[in-house]
Design an enzyme around this catalytic site. Structure first.
Site, PDB file in Angstrom:
ATOM      1  N   GLU A 435      -6.237   7.516 -11.404  1.00  0.00           N
ATOM      2  CA  GLU A 435      -6.891   6.812 -10.310  1.00  0.00           C
ATOM      3  C   GLU A 435      -8.363   7.209 -10.265  1.00  0.00           C
ATOM      4  OE1 GLU A 435      -5.370   8.307  -6.633  1.00  0.00           O
ATOM      5  OE2 GLU A 435      -6.947   7.395  -5.438  1.00  0.00           O
ATOM      6  N   ASP A 508      -4.216  10.912  -6.636  1.00  0.00           N
ATOM      7  CA  ASP A 508      -4.456  11.964  -5.645  1.00  0.00           C
ATOM      8  C   ASP A 508      -3.181  12.263  -4.871  1.00  0.00           C
ATOM      9  OD1 ASP A 508      -7.056  11.972  -6.390  1.00  0.00           O
ATOM     10  OD2 ASP A 508      -7.806  10.843  -4.653  1.00  0.00           O
ATOM     11  N   ASP A 510      -2.452  12.362  -1.900  1.00  0.00           N
ATOM     12  CA  ASP A 510      -2.567  11.972  -0.491  1.00  0.00           C
ATOM     13  C   ASP A 510      -1.970  10.579  -0.291  1.00  0.00           C
ATOM     14  OD1 ASP A 510      -4.355  10.256  -1.614  1.00  0.00           O
ATOM     15  OD2 ASP A 510      -6.129  11.038  -0.589  1.00  0.00           O
ATOM     16  N   ASP A 512      -3.304   7.603   0.135  1.00  0.00           N
ATOM     17  CA  ASP A 512      -3.864   6.556  -0.727  1.00  0.00           C
ATOM     18  C   ASP A 512      -3.344   6.669  -2.152  1.00  0.00           C
ATOM     19  OD1 ASP A 512      -5.237   5.242   1.175  1.00  0.00           O
ATOM     20  OD2 ASP A 512      -7.200   6.111   0.695  1.00  0.00           O
TER      21      ASP A 512
END
Ligand code: TTJ
Length: 647
Positions: A435, A508, A510, A512
């Site tokens: 990403e 990541d 998290d 998102d």
């Protein structure tokens, strides 16, 4: 055969006629599979439907509006209706009360249907006597003219003549049947509330205004559900479109009788690209369709094309809309009731009666033409959606031909952003889908060049659940993945061309990142599901925390792990704790050490349960569709598939 003219109210006789009758039911006990398909849990529940079907017939004839199904404490089941009651008079030909014929003579059930449509029979059309034959015991009570009649049977045999057991209110009528499934025949005899709930809800949708109550007395508290749909299949369509956005407010509805076929159709488009059309014959689902469905499809294709031409929405030079174009985003129920359904095909689930085709086709053509004339706004919305679908299909075809030609001509036109590995043996190779460009940069520095390839993707990739094919094929991120993997997609998919043994999604740690990972998995799942089935798809596990003390370093992949480490090394101020917000915060060495090094990293393999394949299909749609609520439910319920995604 018996019919209702044979039933009179002469004095009940209990003769020897039944010897042969009982032999008939022995056949059912010898080969239960022949009559109810299976003796598994499915067959067990089928017993309930066979009984309920009789009450539904009475409702269809217009004499019953409530059916109650009760699972009793002892796991027997009681079905009650407020219809006219099974006739109790002697049947001349059999010499016994009609009700006894219903329960002891094979195939006799339907002949007392009292006009209208004989729709019962469930999957196999065999009725009450089969349920009786396959029950330890069965009791029937009939309320009629102030009396309660009762007869009890054991394993299909009447153990006593029909008799009046008590009196009741003069105007009370109806039938109550309680049966205990035979535990020497069924593999399992415990009824499942949800299974019954599902089917009874469907029956209620299919019979407008009928109230069906399901009650479970086995638990500490009574569990009860009631189904009652004044709108019938109209409400069925609303229910199916519940988690979608309808294209227009109306549920379009047609009803009528043609050639002795009762036809009912309800339809409404939503803004998705999938078709959900379900067809039924005599309240039984026909997943393989048949003549009724063909008639419906013919009718809507022709009617919408005629309308679009007349309204000049389709120009002279334009091609006709295809059926697929018109059915894009269509939710519909086609329900026919027919006296003698003929089922065809391998599984005998496809309706074969030709009059069903002509009946549905003529009724829908006629009423839809009228509807479109009366509702030009809705008509235009559907035509415009279909025309967009037509264009998208054409564009997708071209885009697809282009990618096919490309890979055929210049072999591997690998994407520019791909940093490929030098090793040529796919067995030894892996690709990281990363990403963001910056994390992609670190990953390129960190990687082991020989065997690890890096493909950085920018931002959120396209949600393939919400886009038409032409858009999917022109999306740079998706094209890059397709060419990098090398396998092709859909019917072109060839796993022997896979360029990497492991496809590792690295995002990541998290919310998102989890969302982006889901989007990538959705794409792979829809376009190359075998990559998941064959175990080639993985999720990288970057750490959440870095902890330093006395020149020693720890990485923690969860809060629990962090607390564990802290408990061990001490929670003093010499501790330095770093919270990683994204991959980009790690330098190349850290990224290698924590996430990419095959010696020390953690990878999660993405798996797929073959058996729940179709369920997975649905959950993916729910996850990636528009509505927030169903998505939350999905995430709460299905942490299992994408193991580490707690969004
Ligand atoms: C037949 O025609 C005369 C009037 O009664 C009609 C009839 O049989 N109605 C009827 C049958 N209502 N309910 C049933 C029925 C209900 C259960 C629960 C089980 C069975 C086998 C039949």
């Amino acid at each position: 055969m018996l019919d209702k003219d044979d039933i009179t109210n002469v004095e009940k006789e209990y003769g020897a006629d039944q010897i042969q009758i009982l032999e008939g039911l022995e056949a059912v006990r010898k080969r239960p599979g022949m009559y109810i398909g299976t003796t598994s849990l499915r067959g067990l529940h089928h017993l309930v439907y066979e009984i309920v079907d009789n009450s539904v017939d009475e409702a269809l004839a217009g004499y019953c509006d409530t059916i109650t199904v009760t699972i009793n404490k002892d796991n027997s089941v009681t079905v009650t209706d407020n219809g006219r009651g099974i006739p109790v008079g002697i049947n001349h030909k059999a010499g016994i009360p009609a009700v006894e014929v219903v329960f002891t003579v094979l195939h006799a059930g339907g002949k007392f249907g009292g006009g209208g449509y004989k729709v019962s029979g469930g999957l196999h059309g065999v009725g009450a006597s089969v349920v009786n034959a396959l029950s330890n015991w069965l009791e029937v009570r009939i309320y009629n003219e102030g009396h309660v009649y009762m007869q009890r049977y054991e394993r299909g045999h009447a153990i006593e003549p029909l008799k009046i057991i008590e009196d009741c209110e003069k105007d009370k009528t109806g039938t109550t049947v309680t049966f205990m499934p035979d535990d020497t025949i069924f593999e399992e005899t415990v009824f499942d509330f949800d299974t019954l709930k599902q089917r009874l809800r469907e029956m209620a949708f299919l019979t407008k205004n009928l109230r069906i109550v399901l009650r479970d007395l086995r638990g500490e508290e009574v569990n009860e559900r009631e189904f009652h749909y004044a709108g019938g299949i109209r409400e069925f369509v609303t229910y199916l479109n519940k988690s979608k956005t309808p294209l227009y407010e109306d549920v379009i509805y047609f009803e009528g009788i043609r050639e002795n076929v009762y036809v009912e159709v309800a339809m409404q488009h939503n803004d998705s690209y999938n078709e959900s059309v379900y067809s039924f014959v005599n309240n039984i689902n026909t997943p393989e369709g048949g003549t009724h469905l063909t008639g419906y499809r013919n009718a809507i294709t022709k009617t919408f094309n005629d309308y679009a031409r007349n309204a000049k929405l389709l120009k002279e030079k334009d091609q006709n809309l295809s059926g697929d174009d018109i059915r894009e985003g269509l939710t519909a129920i086609i329900s026919v009731k027919i006296e003698e359904p003929q089922f065809e095909g391998q599984t005998k689930q496809k309706l074969g009666n030709s009059e069903a085709r002509t009946a549905v086709e003529s009724l829908v053509s006629e009423q839809l033409t009228w509807y479109l004339e009366q509702n030009p706004t809705v008509a235009k919305l559907i035509c415009e959606k279909s025309i967009l679908a037509q264009r998208a299909r054409e564009a997708a075809r071209k885009a697809r031909e282009l990618t096919r030609r490309k890979t055929a001509l210049d072999g591997m036109a690998l994407p520019g952003k791909l940093a490929d590995c030098s090793e040529k043996d796919p067995e030894k190779c892996e690709i990281f889908i990363v990403e963001g460009d910056s994390a992609g940069g670190s990953a390129k520095t960190a990687r082991s060049r020989a065997t690890q390839a890096i493909l950085p993707l920018r931002g959120k990739i396209l949600n393939v659940e919400k886009a038409r094919l032409d858009k999917v094929f022109s999306n740079a991120e998706i094209k890059a993945m397709i060419t990098a993997f090398g396998t092709g997609i859909h019917e072109d998919f060839d796993i022997s061309k896979l360029r990497y043994n492991k496809i590792i999604i690295m995002t990541d740690a998290d919310v998102d990142g989890a969302h982006i990972a889901t989007l990538m998995l959705t794409f792979i799942y829809r376009f190359m599901p075998d990559l998941i089935k064959e175990g080639h798809v993985y999720l990288a596990q970057p750490p959440l925390y870095k902890l330093e003390k006395n020149k020693k370093v720890w990485y923690a992949y969860s809060d629990d792990e962090l607390n564990g480490i802290l408990a061990e090394v001490g929670r003093d101020s010499n501790n330095k704790i770093q919270r990683y917000k994204g991959l980009g915060e790690m330098d190349a060495d850290q990224l290698w050490e924590t996430t990419m090094d095959p010696e020390s990293r953690i990878l999660l393999k993405v798996t797929m349960d073959e058996e729940t394949n179709s369920e997975l299909d649905l959950t993916f749609t729910t996850l990636m569709g528009d509505k927030v609520e169903p998505r939350r439910e999905f995430i709460e319920e299905n942490a299992r598939f994408v193991k580490n995604l707690d969004i």
